[in-house]
Design a protein around this motif. Structure first.
Motif, PDB file in Angstrom:
ATOM      1  N   MET A   9      57.246  16.703  48.608  1.00 60.47           N
ATOM      2  CA  MET A   9      56.950  16.815  47.157  1.00 60.47           C
ATOM      3  C   MET A   9      58.522  16.456  46.623  1.00 60.47           C
ATOM      4  O   MET A   9      59.467  16.636  47.100  1.00 60.47           O
ATOM      5  N   SER A  10      58.377  15.721  45.573  1.00 60.97           N
ATOM      6  CA  SER A  10      59.831  15.228  44.883  1.00 60.97           C
ATOM      7  C   SER A  10      60.397  16.311  44.046  1.00 60.97           C
ATOM      8  O   SER A  10      59.805  17.297  43.371  1.00 60.97           O
ATOM      9  N   ASP A  11      61.757  16.500  44.138  1.00 60.58           N
ATOM     10  CA  ASP A  11      62.652  17.413  43.160  1.00 60.58           C
ATOM     11  C   ASP A  11      62.399  17.143  41.807  1.00 60.58           C
ATOM     12  O   ASP A  11      62.436  17.940  41.028  1.00 60.58           O
ATOM     13  N   ASP A  12      61.809  16.175  41.340  1.00 61.28           N
ATOM     14  CA  ASP A  12      61.486  15.740  39.847  1.00 61.28           C
ATOM     15  C   ASP A  12      60.342  16.428  39.601  1.00 61.28           C
ATOM     16  O   ASP A  12      59.989  16.222  38.381  1.00 61.28           O
ATOM     17  N   ARG A  13      59.494  17.018  40.304  1.00 63.53           N
ATOM     18  CA  ARG A  13      58.194  17.785  40.136  1.00 63.53           C
ATOM     19  C   ARG A  13      58.528  19.274  40.487  1.00 63.53           C
ATOM     20  O   ARG A  13      58.819  19.619  41.536  1.00 63.53           O
ATOM     21  N   ILE A  14      57.746  20.023  39.412  1.00 61.37           N
ATOM     22  CA  ILE A  14      57.864  21.445  39.873  1.00 61.37           C
ATOM     23  C   ILE A  14      56.221  21.913  40.007  1.00 61.37           C
ATOM     24  O   ILE A  14      55.262  21.614  39.192  1.00 61.37           O
ATOM     25  N   VAL A  15      55.941  22.887  40.794  1.00 63.93           N
ATOM     26  CA  VAL A  15      54.633  23.266  40.920  1.00 63.93           C
ATOM     27  C   VAL A  15      54.484  24.566  39.859  1.00 63.93           C
ATOM     28  O   VAL A  15      55.395  25.359  39.607  1.00 63.93           O
ATOM     29  N   VAL A  16      53.431  23.988  39.112  1.00 62.85           N
ATOM     30  CA  VAL A  16      53.066  25.035  37.867  1.00 62.85           C
ATOM     31  C   VAL A  16      51.843  25.877  38.097  1.00 62.85           C
ATOM     32  O   VAL A  16      51.432  26.485  37.324  1.00 62.85           O
ATOM     33  N   GLY A  17      51.106  25.510  39.273  1.00 60.55           N
ATOM     34  CA  GLY A  17      49.845  26.223  39.365  1.00 60.55           C
ATOM     35  C   GLY A  17      49.227  25.535  40.699  1.00 60.55           C
ATOM     36  O   GLY A  17      49.886  24.886  41.366  1.00 60.55           O
ATOM     37  N   ASN A  18      48.042  26.292  41.192  1.00 61.82           N
ATOM     38  CA  ASN A  18      47.269  25.561  42.146  1.00 61.82           C
ATOM     39  C   ASN A  18      45.810  25.874  41.737  1.00 61.82           C
ATOM     40  O   ASN A  18      45.264  26.493  41.223  1.00 61.82           O
ATOM     41  N   LEU A  19      45.136  24.836  42.475  1.00 65.65           N
ATOM     42  CA  LEU A  19      43.557  24.899  42.464  1.00 65.65           C
ATOM     43  C   LEU A  19      42.962  25.966  43.397  1.00 65.65           C
ATOM     44  O   LEU A  19      43.784  26.014  44.568  1.00 65.65           O
ATOM     45  N   ALA A  20      42.342  26.891  42.831  1.00 61.04           N
ATOM     46  CA  ALA A  20      42.129  28.246  43.863  1.00 61.04           C
ATOM     47  C   ALA A  20      40.552  28.175  44.244  1.00 61.04           C
ATOM     48  O   ALA A  20      39.912  29.177  44.501  1.00 61.04           O
ATOM     49  N   GLY A  21      39.535  26.960  44.210  1.00 62.61           N
ATOM     50  CA  GLY A  21      38.314  26.705  44.456  1.00 62.61           C
ATOM     51  C   GLY A  21      37.625  26.804  43.367  1.00 62.61           C
ATOM     52  O   GLY A  21      37.910  26.762  42.355  1.00 62.61           O
ATOM     53  N   ALA A  22      35.988  26.598  43.838  1.00 63.25           N
ATOM     54  CA  ALA A  22      35.130  26.373  42.613  1.00 63.25           C
ATOM     55  C   ALA A  22      34.762  27.729  42.008  1.00 63.25           C
ATOM     56  O   ALA A  22      34.957  28.783  42.629  1.00 63.25           O
ATOM     57  N   PHE A  23      34.274  27.494  40.850  1.00 62.51           N
ATOM     58  CA  PHE A  23      33.615  28.501  39.998  1.00 62.51           C
ATOM     59  C   PHE A  23      32.475  28.390  39.557  1.00 62.51           C
ATOM     60  O   PHE A  23      32.341  27.305  38.618  1.00 62.51           O
ATOM     61  N   GLY A  24      31.306  28.693  40.352  1.00 58.17           N
ATOM     62  CA  GLY A  24      29.821  27.927  39.790  1.00 58.17           C
ATOM     63  C   GLY A  24      29.544  26.870  40.525  1.00 58.17           C
ATOM     64  O   GLY A  24      30.369  26.366  41.649  1.00 58.17           O
ATOM     65  N   VAL A  25      28.669  26.135  40.115  1.00 58.72           N
ATOM     66  CA  VAL A  25      28.332  24.878  40.625  1.00 58.72           C
ATOM     67  C   VAL A  25      28.225  23.513  40.059  1.00 58.72           C
ATOM     68  O   VAL A  25      27.761  22.647  40.428  1.00 58.72           O
ATOM     69  N   ARG A  26      28.855  23.634  38.763  1.00 57.80           N
ATOM     70  CA  ARG A  26      28.865  22.498  38.039  1.00 57.80           C
ATOM     71  C   ARG A  26      30.414  21.893  37.749  1.00 57.80           C
ATOM     72  O   ARG A  26      30.758  20.942  36.948  1.00 57.80           O
ATOM     73  N   GLY A  27      31.288  22.115  38.579  1.00 56.07           N
ATOM     74  CA  GLY A  27      32.661  21.650  39.118  1.00 56.07           C
ATOM     75  C   GLY A  27      33.818  22.360  38.383  1.00 56.07           C
ATOM     76  O   GLY A  27      34.970  21.838  38.345  1.00 56.07           O
ATOM     77  N   GLU A  28      33.669  23.433  37.737  1.00 58.12           N
ATOM     78  CA  GLU A  28      34.450  24.359  37.021  1.00 58.12           C
ATOM     79  C   GLU A  28      35.186  25.035  38.438  1.00 58.12           C
ATOM     80  O   GLU A  28      34.627  24.929  39.603  1.00 58.12           O
ATOM     81  N   VAL A  29      36.707  24.832  38.090  1.00 61.28           N
ATOM     82  CA  VAL A  29      37.364  25.680  39.117  1.00 61.28           C
ATOM     83  C   VAL A  29      37.930  26.972  38.727  1.00 61.28           C
ATOM     84  O   VAL A  29      38.359  27.105  37.498  1.00 61.28           O
ATOM     85  N   ARG A  30      38.424  27.668  39.677  1.00 58.30           N
ATOM     86  CA  ARG A  30      39.334  28.764  39.510  1.00 58.30           C
ATOM     87  C   ARG A  30      40.696  28.195  39.405  1.00 58.30           C
ATOM     88  O   ARG A  30      41.011  27.428  40.323  1.00 58.30           O
ATOM     89  N   LEU A  31      41.886  28.380  38.539  1.00 56.92           N
ATOM     90  CA  LEU A  31      43.098  27.797  38.530  1.00 56.92           C
ATOM     91  C   LEU A  31      43.994  28.985  38.354  1.00 56.92           C
ATOM     92  O   LEU A  31      44.005  29.848  37.562  1.00 56.92           O
TER      93      LEU A  31
END
Length: 167
Positions: free
Chosen positions: A1-23
Protein backbone atom coordinates in the motif's frame (compact mmCIF):
# COMPACT_ATOMS: atom_id res chain seq x y z
CA UNK A 1 0.00 0.00 0.00
CA UNK A 2 1.13 3.51 -0.69
CA UNK A 3 2.09 5.96 2.07
CA UNK A 4 -0.20 8.41 0.27
CA UNK A 5 -3.25 6.45 1.40
CA UNK A 6 -4.54 5.69 4.88
CA UNK A 7 -6.84 2.83 5.92
CA UNK A 8 -10.12 4.30 7.20
CA UNK A 9 -12.11 1.09 7.48
CA UNK A 10 -12.64 -2.36 6.07
CA UNK A 11 -15.36 -4.46 4.53
CA UNK A 12 -16.60 -6.97 7.08
CA UNK A 13 -18.80 -9.23 4.94
CA UNK A 14 -22.36 -9.41 3.72
CA UNK A 15 -25.42 -8.17 5.57
CA UNK A 16 -28.45 -9.84 4.08
CA UNK A 17 -28.79 -11.09 0.52
CA UNK A 18 -29.10 -7.89 -1.54
CA UNK A 19 -25.48 -6.74 -1.51
CA UNK A 20 -25.48 -4.68 1.66
CA UNK A 21 -22.24 -4.97 3.61
CA UNK A 22 -21.08 -4.75 7.17
CA UNK A 23 -18.51 -1.97 7.22
CA UNK A 24 -16.00 -1.40 10.02
CA UNK A 25 -15.11 2.30 10.20
CA UNK A 26 -11.93 3.53 11.88
CA UNK A 27 -13.08 7.17 11.80
CA UNK A 28 -13.67 9.02 15.08
CA UNK A 29 -17.30 9.32 13.98
CA UNK A 30 -17.93 6.01 12.16
CA UNK A 31 -20.45 7.44 9.64
CA UNK A 32 -17.85 9.98 8.45
CA UNK A 33 -16.30 7.25 6.31
CA UNK A 34 -18.99 7.87 3.68
CA UNK A 35 -17.74 11.44 3.27
CA UNK A 36 -14.28 10.29 2.16
CA UNK A 37 -15.36 8.60 -1.09
CA UNK A 38 -13.95 7.55 -3.38
CA UNK A 39 -12.31 4.85 -1.29
CA UNK A 40 -9.78 2.39 -2.66
CA UNK A 41 -8.90 -1.24 -2.11
CA UNK A 42 -5.21 -2.16 -1.77
CA UNK A 43 -5.35 -3.54 -5.34
CA UNK A 44 -6.49 -0.15 -6.70
CA UNK A 45 -10.19 -1.04 -6.94
CA UNK A 46 -12.33 2.09 -6.57
CA UNK A 47 -15.44 2.28 -4.40
CA UNK A 48 -17.02 5.52 -5.68
CA UNK A 49 -19.94 5.82 -3.26
CA UNK A 50 -21.12 4.53 0.09
CA UNK A 51 -24.62 4.92 1.51
CA UNK A 52 -24.92 4.22 5.24
CA UNK A 53 -28.15 2.29 5.86
CA UNK A 54 -27.84 1.71 9.60
CA UNK A 55 -25.75 0.13 12.33
CA UNK A 56 -25.28 -3.25 13.89
CA UNK A 57 -23.10 -4.28 16.80
CA UNK A 58 -19.56 -3.14 15.98
CA UNK A 59 -20.17 -2.11 12.36
CA UNK A 60 -22.17 -0.03 9.95
CA UNK A 61 -24.60 -1.42 7.40
CA UNK A 62 -23.94 0.11 3.99
CA UNK A 63 -24.56 -0.08 0.28
CA UNK A 64 -21.28 0.25 -1.58
CA UNK A 65 -21.29 1.04 -5.28
CA UNK A 66 -19.82 -1.95 -7.10
CA UNK A 67 -21.10 -4.53 -4.59
CA UNK A 68 -24.52 -5.81 -5.62
CA UNK A 69 -24.81 -9.37 -4.31
CA UNK A 70 -24.18 -11.29 -1.12
CA UNK A 71 -21.45 -13.20 -2.96
CA UNK A 72 -19.72 -9.93 -3.96
CA UNK A 73 -19.82 -8.74 -0.34
CA UNK A 74 -18.54 -12.04 1.05
CA UNK A 75 -15.70 -12.15 -1.49
CA UNK A 76 -14.51 -8.73 -0.26
CA UNK A 77 -14.66 -9.57 3.46
CA UNK A 78 -11.58 -8.16 5.18
CA UNK A 79 -10.60 -5.81 2.35
CA UNK A 80 -9.19 -2.55 3.77
CA UNK A 81 -10.68 0.72 2.54
CA UNK A 82 -8.17 3.48 1.90
CA UNK A 83 -8.46 7.20 1.32
CA UNK A 84 -5.91 9.64 -0.05
CA UNK A 85 -4.00 11.10 2.92
CA UNK A 86 -4.50 14.63 1.55
CA UNK A 87 -8.29 14.26 2.07
CA UNK A 88 -7.92 13.61 5.82
CA UNK A 89 -7.87 16.35 8.44
CA UNK A 90 -4.51 17.81 9.47
CA UNK A 91 -3.70 16.62 12.96
CA UNK A 92 -2.23 18.59 15.86
CA UNK A 93 1.48 17.95 16.55
CA UNK A 94 0.75 15.50 19.39
CA UNK A 95 -1.58 13.30 17.28
CA UNK A 96 -0.89 10.92 14.41
CA UNK A 97 -2.44 8.28 12.20
CA UNK A 98 -1.62 4.65 12.98
CA UNK A 99 -0.04 4.36 9.53
CA UNK A 100 2.57 6.92 10.65
CA UNK A 101 3.87 4.41 13.22
CA UNK A 102 4.65 1.62 10.77
CA UNK A 103 8.41 1.32 10.31
CA UNK A 104 9.36 3.46 13.31
CA UNK A 105 12.07 2.10 15.60
CA UNK A 106 11.06 1.26 19.18
CA UNK A 107 13.53 1.57 22.03
CA UNK A 108 13.36 1.34 25.78
CA UNK A 109 14.00 4.32 28.09
CA UNK A 110 17.71 3.45 28.18
CA UNK A 111 17.99 3.58 24.40
CA UNK A 112 18.17 -0.19 23.80
CA UNK A 113 16.47 -1.12 20.55
CA UNK A 114 13.39 -3.31 20.99
CA UNK A 115 12.56 -3.47 17.27
CA UNK A 116 10.50 -1.82 14.53
CA UNK A 117 6.73 -1.32 14.40
CA UNK A 118 5.28 -3.78 11.89
CA UNK A 119 1.57 -3.16 12.53
CA UNK A 120 -0.99 -1.57 14.84
CA UNK A 121 -3.56 -4.20 15.80
CA UNK A 122 -6.89 -3.93 17.54
CA UNK A 123 -8.90 -7.02 18.40
CA UNK A 124 -11.45 -5.17 20.50
CA UNK A 125 -9.61 -4.57 23.77
CA UNK A 126 -7.44 -1.67 22.63
CA UNK A 127 -4.57 -1.00 20.27
CA UNK A 128 -1.47 -3.21 20.28
CA UNK A 129 1.84 -2.46 18.61
CA UNK A 130 3.28 -5.44 16.74
CA UNK A 131 7.03 -4.95 16.87
CA UNK A 132 9.54 -6.96 14.83
CA UNK A 133 12.42 -7.62 17.23
CA UNK A 134 16.08 -7.49 16.19
CA UNK A 135 16.36 -11.31 16.24
CA UNK A 136 13.20 -11.86 14.19
CA UNK A 137 10.91 -12.36 17.18
CA UNK A 138 7.56 -10.60 17.41
CA UNK A 139 6.87 -8.44 20.44
CA UNK A 140 3.31 -7.30 21.19
CA UNK A 141 3.06 -4.10 23.24
CA UNK A 142 -0.19 -2.66 24.58
CA UNK A 143 -0.43 0.80 23.03
CA UNK A 144 -1.13 2.63 26.28
CA UNK A 145 0.48 5.68 27.87
CA UNK A 146 2.01 3.44 30.57
CA UNK A 147 3.72 1.08 28.10
CA UNK A 148 4.39 3.58 25.28
CA UNK A 149 5.04 6.92 27.00
CA UNK A 150 6.59 8.64 23.96
CA UNK A 151 5.72 8.70 20.28
CA UNK A 152 7.88 11.27 18.49
CA UNK A 153 6.88 11.25 14.82
CA UNK A 154 9.15 14.24 14.01
CA UNK A 155 12.21 12.47 15.45
CA UNK A 156 11.08 9.14 14.04
CA UNK A 157 11.10 7.11 17.25
CA UNK A 158 8.97 5.45 19.87
CA UNK A 159 10.02 4.90 23.49
CA UNK A 160 8.42 1.98 25.29
CA UNK A 161 8.49 0.54 28.79
CA UNK A 162 7.53 -3.06 27.99
CA UNK A 163 5.94 -5.26 30.63
CA UNK A 164 8.37 -7.59 32.41
CA UNK A 165 9.13 -10.65 30.30
CA UNK A 166 7.59 -9.37 27.06
CA UNK A 167 10.91 -8.61 25.36
Amino acid sequence: MSDDRIVVGNLAGAFGVRGEVRLKSFCAEPVDIAGYVPLYGPDGRVFPSIEIMGQTQGSLIARVEGISTKEDADALKGVPLLVDRARLPTLPPDEFYHADLIGLPVQDAGGTRIGTVRAVLNHGAGDILEVAGPKGQTVLLPFTQAVVPLVDIAAGRIVADPPQGSV
